[in-house]
Motif scaffolding. Structure first.
Motif, PDB file in Angstrom:
ATOM      1  N   GLN A 156     -21.181  68.913 -31.510  1.00 27.65           N
ATOM      2  CA  GLN A 156     -22.189  69.938 -31.807  1.00 27.65           C
ATOM      3  C   GLN A 156     -22.990  70.278 -30.560  1.00 27.65           C
ATOM      4  OE1 GLN A 156     -24.254  67.906 -34.966  1.00 27.65           O
ATOM      5  NE2 GLN A 156     -23.201  69.059 -36.577  1.00 27.65           N
ATOM      6  N   ARG A 157     -23.336  69.274 -29.786  1.00 24.43           N
ATOM      7  CA  ARG A 157     -24.113  69.500 -28.560  1.00 24.43           C
ATOM      8  C   ARG A 157     -23.311  70.344 -27.575  1.00 24.43           C
ATOM      9  NH1 ARG A 157     -29.000  67.313 -26.138  1.00 24.43           N
ATOM     10  NH2 ARG A 157     -29.148  68.419 -24.166  1.00 24.43           N
ATOM     11  N   MET A 158     -22.037  70.012 -27.401  1.00 23.98           N
ATOM     12  CA  MET A 158     -21.200  70.782 -26.483  1.00 23.98           C
ATOM     13  C   MET A 158     -21.059  72.235 -26.950  1.00 23.98           C
ATOM     14  SD  MET A 158     -20.444  68.821 -23.950  1.00 23.98           S
ATOM     15  CE  MET A 158     -22.133  68.258 -24.200  1.00 23.98           C
ATOM     16  N   SER A 159     -20.887  72.397 -28.257  1.00 25.10           N
ATOM     17  CA  SER A 159     -20.762  73.756 -28.807  1.00 25.10           C
ATOM     18  C   SER A 159     -22.044  74.549 -28.587  1.00 25.10           C
ATOM     19  CB  SER A 159     -20.431  73.683 -30.291  1.00 25.10           C
ATOM     20  OG  SER A 159     -20.394  74.968 -30.871  1.00 25.10           O
ATOM     21  N   LEU A 160     -23.181  73.908 -28.854  1.00 22.34           N
ATOM     22  CA  LEU A 160     -24.466  74.592 -28.690  1.00 22.34           C
ATOM     23  C   LEU A 160     -24.700  74.977 -27.239  1.00 22.34           C
ATOM     24  CD1 LEU A 160     -27.192  75.512 -29.843  1.00 22.34           C
ATOM     25  CD2 LEU A 160     -28.035  73.169 -29.476  1.00 22.34           C
ATOM     26  N   GLU A 161     -24.417  74.075 -26.305  1.00 20.08           N
ATOM     27  CA  GLU A 161     -24.623  74.386 -24.897  1.00 20.08           C
ATOM     28  C   GLU A 161     -23.710  75.535 -24.451  1.00 20.08           C
ATOM     29  OE1 GLU A 161     -24.289  70.895 -22.503  1.00 20.08           O
ATOM     30  OE2 GLU A 161     -26.106  69.972 -23.351  1.00 20.08           O
ATOM     31  N   GLY A 162     -22.494  75.561 -24.995  1.00 19.07           N
ATOM     32  CA  GLY A 162     -21.598  76.661 -24.669  1.00 19.07           C
ATOM     33  C   GLY A 162     -22.119  77.989 -25.179  1.00 19.07           C
ATOM     34  N   LEU A 163     -22.692  77.992 -26.379  1.00 14.12           N
ATOM     35  CA  LEU A 163     -23.235  79.214 -26.967  1.00 14.12           C
ATOM     36  C   LEU A 163     -24.496  79.683 -26.236  1.00 14.12           C
ATOM     37  CD1 LEU A 163     -22.779  78.236 -30.710  1.00 14.12           C
ATOM     38  CD2 LEU A 163     -21.601  80.124 -29.558  1.00 14.12           C
ATOM     39  N   LEU A 164     -25.300  78.734 -25.763  1.00 20.86           N
ATOM     40  CA  LEU A 164     -26.545  79.096 -25.076  1.00 20.86           C
ATOM     41  C   LEU A 164     -26.323  79.473 -23.615  1.00 20.86           C
ATOM     42  CD1 LEU A 164     -29.010  76.391 -26.464  1.00 20.86           C
ATOM     43  CD2 LEU A 164     -29.084  78.851 -26.925  1.00 20.86           C
ATOM     44  N   GLY A 165     -25.262  78.972 -23.030  1.00 23.67           N
ATOM     45  CA  GLY A 165     -25.016  79.261 -21.617  1.00 23.67           C
ATOM     46  C   GLY A 165     -26.130  78.718 -20.749  1.00 23.67           C
ATOM     47  N   ALA A 166     -26.654  79.550 -19.878  1.00 24.19           N
ATOM     48  CA  ALA A 166     -27.708  79.120 -18.955  1.00 24.19           C
ATOM     49  C   ALA A 166     -28.975  78.692 -19.680  1.00 24.19           C
ATOM     50  CB  ALA A 166     -28.030  80.256 -17.977  1.00 24.19           C
ATOM     51  N   GLU A 167     -29.171  79.207 -20.913  1.00 22.24           N
ATOM     52  CA  GLU A 167     -30.370  78.845 -21.673  1.00 22.24           C
ATOM     53  C   GLU A 167     -30.346  77.386 -22.131  1.00 22.24           C
ATOM     54  OE1 GLU A 167     -33.156  81.179 -22.780  1.00 22.24           O
ATOM     55  OE2 GLU A 167     -32.297  81.738 -20.837  1.00 22.24           O
ATOM     56  N   SER A 168     -29.189  76.726 -22.034  1.00 24.61           N
ATOM     57  CA  SER A 168     -29.094  75.337 -22.487  1.00 24.61           C
ATOM     58  C   SER A 168     -29.961  74.401 -21.653  1.00 24.61           C
ATOM     59  CB  SER A 168     -27.637  74.863 -22.461  1.00 24.61           C
ATOM     60  OG  SER A 168     -27.141  74.860 -21.139  1.00 24.61           O
ATOM     61  N   LYS A 169     -30.373  74.851 -20.483  1.00 24.90           N
ATOM     62  CA  LYS A 169     -31.257  74.015 -19.657  1.00 24.90           C
ATOM     63  C   LYS A 169     -32.620  73.826 -20.308  1.00 24.90           C
ATOM     64  CE  LYS A 169     -33.065  77.767 -16.716  1.00 24.90           C
ATOM     65  NZ  LYS A 169     -32.417  78.886 -17.432  1.00 24.90           N
ATOM     66  N   LYS A 170     -32.918  74.627 -21.325  1.00 21.23           N
ATOM     67  CA  LYS A 170     -34.200  74.520 -22.020  1.00 21.23           C
ATOM     68  C   LYS A 170     -34.173  73.479 -23.136  1.00 21.23           C
ATOM     69  CE  LYS A 170     -35.490  79.352 -21.116  1.00 21.23           C
ATOM     70  NZ  LYS A 170     -35.863  80.654 -21.726  1.00 21.23           N
ATOM     71  N   LEU A 171     -33.014  72.898 -23.398  1.00 23.35           N
ATOM     72  CA  LEU A 171     -32.908  71.904 -24.461  1.00 23.35           C
ATOM     73  C   LEU A 171     -33.567  70.592 -24.042  1.00 23.35           C
ATOM     74  CD1 LEU A 171     -29.201  72.409 -25.659  1.00 23.35           C
ATOM     75  CD2 LEU A 171     -31.297  73.426 -26.604  1.00 23.35           C
ATOM     76  N   VAL A 172     -34.367  70.027 -24.952  1.00 19.29           N
ATOM     77  CA  VAL A 172     -35.018  68.735 -24.725  1.00 19.29           C
ATOM     78  C   VAL A 172     -34.813  67.880 -25.970  1.00 19.29           C
ATOM     79  CG1 VAL A 172     -36.758  69.706 -23.168  1.00 19.29           C
ATOM     80  CG2 VAL A 172     -37.246  69.523 -25.621  1.00 19.29           C
ATOM     81  N   SER A 173     -35.009  66.581 -25.824  1.00 14.71           N
ATOM     82  CA  SER A 173     -34.862  65.671 -26.954  1.00 14.71           C
ATOM     83  C   SER A 173     -36.015  65.853 -27.952  1.00 14.71           C
ATOM     84  CB  SER A 173     -34.835  64.218 -26.476  1.00 14.71           C
ATOM     85  OG  SER A 173     -34.876  63.336 -27.575  1.00 14.71           O
ATOM     86  N   SER A 174     -35.683  65.703 -29.224  1.00 15.10           N
ATOM     87  CA  SER A 174     -36.713  65.777 -30.270  1.00 15.10           C
ATOM     88  C   SER A 174     -37.390  64.432 -30.507  1.00 15.10           C
ATOM     89  CB  SER A 174     -36.087  66.268 -31.587  1.00 15.10           C
ATOM     90  OG  SER A 174     -35.148  65.329 -32.066  1.00 15.10           O
ATOM     91  N   THR A 175     -37.143  63.452 -29.638  1.00 11.73           N
ATOM     92  CA  THR A 175     -37.701  62.107 -29.837  1.00 11.73           C
ATOM     93  C   THR A 175     -39.208  62.139 -30.078  1.00 11.73           C
ATOM     94  OG1 THR A 175     -35.989  61.098 -28.447  1.00 11.73           O
ATOM     95  CG2 THR A 175     -37.995  59.823 -28.800  1.00 11.73           C
TER      96      THR A 175
END
Length: 434
Positions: A156-175
């Protein structure tokens, strides 16, 4: 005042003496309304504390995210994307759901908007929405330290990063977000926990009434408590094989009750928790001493161990207040342990309790350590609920160790801590009627 339990029968009671209708006793679960309130009231605060603009939770059938039922995604079939976000207009929730589940999800009236997905990808639509809104920080459930925040699979993470492209750099942990959200309980939840704690403690006292020294085993008493659970329609607070843990012998830690026969002179521990409404969990311990022939009170050394344990519990309680760290609470009672010359114990003074026995929140441990775990440096906050102990451990005549651990439950208030129910003040004394 001493608490006595007097026995006149020769076998543990097996039959129910009171007919209980669990559905009538408990009534409708308050969870649906509490969940809405938690999302709308507590989640925005948690997002602000964690400094995230958006939180994405991906739910699916059979291998669902552990946070799914907290956000309304417990019935997901096909992949669904749950989005919670803050913008200039406030806090919002939006779900991209497969059409087969979307109608029922919308009727639950949890979310601002449920978008039916047909012929396209829920994650793809969520990714497009994230890019359109241009969020700065998007939390996703990938965590190395909190299992409740680690539901997003690798694929799921790989799929999401592929869909977001460059925007995936904005992903952070929900910890941090999930920590801030789940660690706080609403007043309505605290009331449910009080009811669970009350039953847990009352049943333990009743269980001690079943003991026939020289006949009853630890496992007999555990079975009695299992019968009470079935009677009231509740389930185990933790692993069923280890709940309750009835132990009249040396320390066994977290373990199952054995066929050890309870004898005069034994100190008995019952560590017991129940789950009510299939949601909230209690964790309470009660201790007893089995009087020997001619004894009217516990021996002086046993009474000293009990008093020391109780004093440690009260010291921890007095240290529990908003702004204190978990390590500070632990240290408060461990200093008393040292003064009383208690043996060391490997367990923390306490832990959060609520949705599970060891819930999300600060650990009440590490007070005497030079290297304190991060979770023990976390601050206590109003609305957090804990199970916590006062300890005294000693060497028995055979060289084994025994610990009294006075475990109670409390909630953090604006002014300090408040016990959920009245704490155990006196060691329960079990004796056989002549």
């Amino acid at each position: 005042m001493l608490t006595f339990v007097t026995l006149s029968s020769c076998v543990p009671k097996e039959e129910n003496t009171t007919a209980i209708n669990p559905e009538a006793y408990w009534g409708e679960s308050p969870w649906p309304e509490i969940r809405k309130q938690r999302i709308n009231q507590l989640l925005p605060q948690a997002m602000e504390a964690a400094n995230v603009d958006c939180w994405l939770v991906v739910c699916r059938e059979n291998n669902n995210d552990p946070i799914a039922d907290h956000v309304g995604g417990e019935n997901a079939g096909g992949t669904a994307a749950f989005l919670f976000y803050r913008d200039a207009d406030g806090f919002h929730s939006k779900v991209f759901s497969p059409s087969g589940e979307a109608t029922a999800l919308d009727e639950m009236d949890i979310h601002d908007e449920v978008v039916k997905v047909s012929g396209s990808s829920a994650m793809g639509m969520a990714a497009d929405f994230i890019k359109e809104k241009n969020f700065s920080r998007v939390a996703v459930n990938s965590s190395s330290s909190n299992s409740m925040a680690d539901g997003l699979t690798y694929t799921q993470r790989m799929s999401l990063e592929g869909l977001l492209g460059a925007e995936s750099k904005k992903l952070v942990s929900s910890t941090d977000l999930i920590y801030e959200w789940l660690s706080i309980k609403l007043p309505e939840e605290v009331e449910v926990l009080k009811k669970a704690a009350k039953l847990t403690a009352e049943w333990q006292v009743e269980a001690y009434e079943q003991i026939i020294p020289g006949k009853s085993t630890d496992a007999d008493i555990a079975r009695f408590l299992k019968q009470k659970m079935a009677e009231y329609g509740v389930t185990d607070g933790w692993a069923a094989d280890q709940n309750p843990n009835v132990n009249s012998g040396p320390d066994r830690g977290h373990s199952h009750a054995t066929d050890k026969v309870i004898m005069p002179g034994d100190v008995i521990q019952i560590d017991f928790g129940i789950k009510v409404y299939n949601r909230w969990v209690s964790d309470i311990q009660r201790f007893a001493y089995v009087l020997k022939d001619g004894e009217e009170t516990a021996p002086e050394e046993i009474q000293f161990y009990w008093n020391s344990s109780k004093a440690g519990n009260r010291a921890a309680f007095n240290a529990m207040k908003p702004g204190a760290t978990g390590a500070e609470v632990d240290r408060a009672q461990r200093l008393l342990m040292q003064e009383a010359k208690s043996e060391n114990v490997p367990w923390s003074t306490g832990h959060p309790v609520g949705y599970v026995a060891h819930d999300v929140g600060p650990s009440l441990g590490g007070g005497m350590s030079t290297r304190v775990r991060t979770v023990s440096t976390k601050l206590l906050k109003e609305g957090m609920t804990f199970a916590f102990d006062g300890f005294h451990a000693w060497k028995r005549e055979d060289g084994t160790e025994k610990t009294i651990s006075v475990e109670e439950m409390a909630v953090i208030t604006a002014n300090g801590a408040a016990y959920l129910i009245a704490p155990q003040e006196e060691l329960i004394l079990v004796r056989t009627k002549k």
